[in-house]
Design a protein around this motif. Sequence first.
Motif, PDB file in Angstrom:
ATOM      1  N   ASN A  48       1.081  22.708 -32.684  1.00 32.22           N
ATOM      2  CA  ASN A  48      -0.192  22.052 -32.377  1.00 32.22           C
ATOM      3  C   ASN A  48       0.112  20.851 -31.477  1.00 32.22           C
TER       4      ASN A  48
ATOM      5  N   ALA B   6       1.546  17.625 -34.365  1.00 27.75           N
ATOM      6  CA  ALA B   6       0.798  17.324 -35.580  1.00 27.75           C
ATOM      7  C   ALA B   6       1.585  16.472 -36.564  1.00 27.75           C
TER       8      ALA B   6
ATOM      9  N   LYS C 281      -4.013  13.644 -31.740  1.00 27.96           N
ATOM     10  CA  LYS C 281      -5.178  14.406 -31.277  1.00 27.96           C
ATOM     11  C   LYS C 281      -5.287  14.410 -29.757  1.00 27.96           C
ATOM     12  N   SER C 282      -4.953  13.309 -29.107  1.00 28.88           N
ATOM     13  CA  SER C 282      -5.035  13.263 -27.645  1.00 28.88           C
ATOM     14  C   SER C 282      -4.216  12.093 -27.123  1.00 28.88           C
TER      15      SER C 282
ATOM     16  N   ASN D 291      -4.817   8.870 -29.617  1.00 30.52           N
ATOM     17  CA  ASN D 291      -5.837   9.066 -30.646  1.00 30.52           C
ATOM     18  C   ASN D 291      -5.235   9.933 -31.738  1.00 30.52           C
ATOM     19  N   THR D 292      -5.191   9.408 -32.956  1.00 30.79           N
ATOM     20  CA  THR D 292      -4.522  10.102 -34.055  1.00 30.79           C
ATOM     21  C   THR D 292      -5.512  10.461 -35.155  1.00 30.79           C
ATOM     22  N   ALA D 293      -5.051  11.304 -36.075  1.00 31.28           N
ATOM     23  CA  ALA D 293      -5.911  11.797 -37.148  1.00 31.28           C
ATOM     24  C   ALA D 293      -6.214  10.732 -38.189  1.00 31.28           C
TER      25      ALA D 293
ATOM     26  N   LYS E 266     -13.819  11.382 -31.365  1.00 27.75           N
ATOM     27  CA  LYS E 266     -13.854  12.671 -30.675  1.00 27.75           C
ATOM     28  C   LYS E 266     -13.129  12.610 -29.335  1.00 27.75           C
ATOM     29  N   LYS E 267     -13.392  11.564 -28.543  1.00 24.95           N
ATOM     30  CA  LYS E 267     -12.787  11.435 -27.213  1.00 24.95           C
ATOM     31  C   LYS E 267     -12.626   9.952 -26.891  1.00 24.95           C
TER      32      LYS E 267
END
Length: 492
Positions: free
Chosen positions: A154, A171, A202-203, A216-218, A255-256
């Motif tokens: 991932n 991940a 995440k991004s 950007n993390t979980a 989200k972004k």
Amino acid sequence: MNLELLESFGQNYPEEADGTLDCISMALTCTFNRWGTLLAVGCNDGRIVIWDFLTRGIAKIISAHIHPVCSLCWSRDGHKLVSASTDNIVSQWDVLSGDCDQRFRFPSPILKVQYHPRDQNKVLVCPMKSAPVMLTLSDSKHVVLPVDDDSDLNVVASFDRRGEYIYTGNAKGKILVLKTDSQDLVASFRVTTGTSNTTAIKSIEFARKGSCFLINTADRIIRVYDGREILTCGRDGEPEPMQKLQDLVNRTPWKKCCFSGDGEYIVAGSARQHALYIWEKSIGNLVKILHGTRGELLLDVAWHPVRPIIASISSGVVSIWAQNQVENWSAFAPDFKELDENVEYEERESEFDIEDEDKSEPEQTGADAAEDEEVDVTSVDPIAAFCSSDEELEDSKALLYLPIAPEVEDPEENPYGPPPDAVQTSLMDEGASSEKRRQASADGSQPPKKKPKTTNIELQGVPNDGKSRVFSLLPCRHHFSLSSTVGWFLLE
């Protein structure tokens, strides 16, 4: 457009809604070109709608894919556009003609596509459940980037500002910095929470100016790092983030996220609602929260490259956020006064005379004497906002705007063309072959377009059955007793 005159002395971030852009079909993703003159929007029906952002009108519609468009990226000169769809296909488009140049079919859905910032022959692709792939468009070859853990695929990836390095994150919170040309590992570190537990990446987003980038993390925290410090720490380093940005009250997942055009602000879109949070990067303080319509889900966010304007997508519509423009007429004339009510005006002596007889001729000294010097009005200075720090001149071949042909109500009536009798005479005189060509052009038919070359990309460990398992990409919400979970679902 003179950007020097648009510089505001106050805050440099949007404050309120400034209208919407309706693409007719459902919008899913959007991205500005390098100058902010064109906005490309990917839609749910596979179309790419290109907006002229100055006139707020549709400049071109490209019927790109059959399935929804999930990622878009402009080339550096603005002539090319690369798109990814949920049918596992990555395509490159010629923006002027709307033709497809190349097409790549992957065995799994695509999360992100990105042009090399300085070499538009290279494209970075992030397939789902697979290692990132770098495509070379000229020879249709691909290179699979190395990953930290083969069992954890991932992976998200991004070029840095000038494309010298590729940053990847998995991940388990591991960030790898790879040399773009050789794919050699030059630096790495792990993003950990306060309890030393890892968190999924995440991004990764880079600023247009400077060396900063954000992750950007979980764990719902946005971490800002300096790229120079990452390279200095080397492999298995432990760099400290410059800023940690989060919503401590609501624990909002993001989200972004992206930087402003000058890199001084960071905007993050909430994954729960249509809300945009704006922070100042240098201090880390929250300066503004922009709220959209309640109940809508945010899909994408893009900041204008040179102006304090944000485009966000929710419920299939592109919303524009900008500053409140207040008319200040005294800025044009220092002696101008705004009146709340009518005031009787007293005319001065000889105010409206053609020539003032009592006026004496002053001697020309200083600035008045310099008016006789020749002023250069032909040479154009490059706009600093459009040039990188290692460039002195703008790109002369850049595509800033798209030409739009006017719609003719009755094309049969041509007052400027030859009379019908002359056309008939010329048709009779020419041979049969030329007559067929002329008839084909009159019918508006064009020679068949060359079918783009499709290259199948085979990835190790991913079955390539040639069929797409993804048919639709829809936002879904499941309600529970006390909370709601928002996510993307791939519908078979």
